[in-house]
Design an enzyme around this catalytic site. Structure first.
Site, short mmCIF file in Angstrom:
data_model
loop_
_atom_site.label_atom_id
_atom_site.label_comp_id
_atom_site.label_asym_id
_atom_site.label_seq_id
_atom_site.Cartn_x
_atom_site.Cartn_y
_atom_site.Cartn_z
N LYS A 66 6.95 23.49 52.23
CA LYS A 66 6.78 22.07 52.55
C LYS A 66 5.53 21.91 53.41
CE LYS A 66 9.46 19.31 51.69
NZ LYS A 66 9.66 18.30 50.60
N GLY A 80 20.32 3.48 52.43
CA GLY A 80 18.92 3.68 52.12
C GLY A 80 18.56 3.19 50.74
N GLY A 129 15.29 3.05 49.41
CA GLY A 129 13.98 3.44 48.94
C GLY A 129 14.02 3.59 47.43
N VAL A 156 14.48 6.12 45.36
CA VAL A 156 15.60 6.86 44.80
C VAL A 156 16.92 6.11 45.03
CG1 VAL A 156 16.94 9.00 44.92
CG2 VAL A 156 14.44 9.08 45.00
N TYR A 216 17.45 2.99 45.44
CA TYR A 216 17.53 1.78 44.62
C TYR A 216 17.84 2.13 43.17
CZ TYR A 216 16.76 -3.21 43.98
OH TYR A 216 16.96 -4.55 43.74
#
Length: 351
Positions: A80, A181, A183, A185, A187
């Protein structure tokens, strides 16, 4: 946090602290484990309250990517990149080009892509300096939110597998799902669930996204702190990690926790606590692996249809983990970790 102790205890191979004065870049690249292949993991661009928090985020996410690739049967390890965003500033080309040069010097040990706070634009800037990047203009992962849609599709399949395990039926009609949440994904997850008849409770810091969900999905809005306490069949965390913790576990009134957020358990023991409380947990790095599966498909030159077929395997993987957990009387989180470590150990001992 004892940084060296954390790096050693979790078996990290490399942690790079990067500063490029001309561009102002400050970043961390964490490479956790390359037993199975080059480390895959996106580039996160965020403001952090402290540099220590940014390093911890990179370490936590990189380890999660190792487990995600291993449990999904992908020939890659975990890494990452975290780019620290100065307050009030957006991404600048010079900084991401500098990051690209650093990644290029690693010679393919780490391959980056989009993550929270980055877009195709930043990936294109990195691409100008290295080929070790995905999700660039025209690529599979950057086409029409395909990566986010496939991550959400995997979560949807995982929710159905979890319903079948907990209730004996994967039917969503008549079930209530609390989605934390909204965002991309989160949504898209709502869209999949709504089309199959689920009732949705939604929460997000962005009021406009909540309003859209109310109109499009006939969802019911709840406050960000009240989402944990909602009576529901499934609690679906799709925001940031660490939300299953000492404070929130006693509040949960669900039968299943299954969502897209990374590193949902603040500590591994919280998975065991969920199990003891009769809550079925879909291990996050299993259910949200759709994105990295798309990345692997892109690198291998596979089509969108082939990637979608691979993502559909998440349901089978999750069912296997549930069977393993039940046969040994352990939590699903412990079962997933054991099976993942087994694959990594087996790979390390191959001639």
């Amino acid at each position: 946090m004892d940084l060296w102790q954390s790096i050693a205890a979790d078996g990290f191979e490399q942690v790079l602290f990067i500063q490029d004065r001309p561009s102002g870049l400050k970043a961390v690249i964490a490479i956790h484990d390359t037993t199975l292949g080059a480390a895959l993991g996106g580039c996160r661009f965020m403001h952090y309250d402290s540099e220590e928090e940014a390093v911890f985020d990179a370490l936590r996410l990189a380890k999660g990517m190792t487990f995600k690739c291993a449990v999904s049967g992908l020939p890659y390890g975990g890494g990452k990149a975290v780019v620290i965003r100065p307050p009030g500033r957006s991404g600048e080309e010079a900084a991401f080009r500098a990051l690209g040069r650093i990644i290029n010097r690693l010679g393919g040990l780490y391959i980056t892509g989009m993550d929270l706070g980055t877009t195709v634009r930043e990936m294109d800037w990195i691409k100008s300096e290295t080929d070790y990047v995905t999700d660039t203009t025209g690529s599979l992962g950057a086409s029409g939110d395909f990566t986010a849609k496939m991550t959400a599709y995997g979560v949807y399949l995982g929710i159905r597998a979890s319903l079948a395990k907990a209730f004996g039926s994967a039917e969503l009609r008549g079930r209530t799902v609390a989605v934390q949440g909204l965002g991309k994904v989160g949504y898209f997850v709502c869209g999949y669930l709504h089309r199959k008849g689920a009732s949705l409770l939604v929460s997000d810091l962005n009021d406009s996204l909540v309003g859209r969900a109310i109109k499009q999905f006939n969802a019911y809005a709840v406050g960000k702190d009240e989402i944990y306490q909602q009576a529901c069949d499934v609690f679906c965390p799709c925001a940031l990690g660490g939300i299953i913790n000492e404070s929130t576990v006693p509040l949960l009134r669900c039968r299943i926790v299954a969502g897209a957020a990374n590193n949902q358990l603040a500590e591994q023991r919280h998975g065991d606590i969920l199990h003891a409380n009769g809550i079925l947990y879909a291990p996050d790095y299993v259910i949200n692996a759709g994105g990295i599966i798309v990345t692997a498909a892109e690198i291998a030159g596979r089509s969108a249809d082939e990637a979608r077929v691979q993502v559909s395997g998440i349901r089978r993987t999750l069912n296997g983990i549930y069977r393993y957990a039940e046969s040994r009387g352990i939590s699903s989180s412990e079962a997933a970790d054991r099976l993942t470590r087994r694959r990594l150990c087996s790979a390390r001992h191959q001639p």
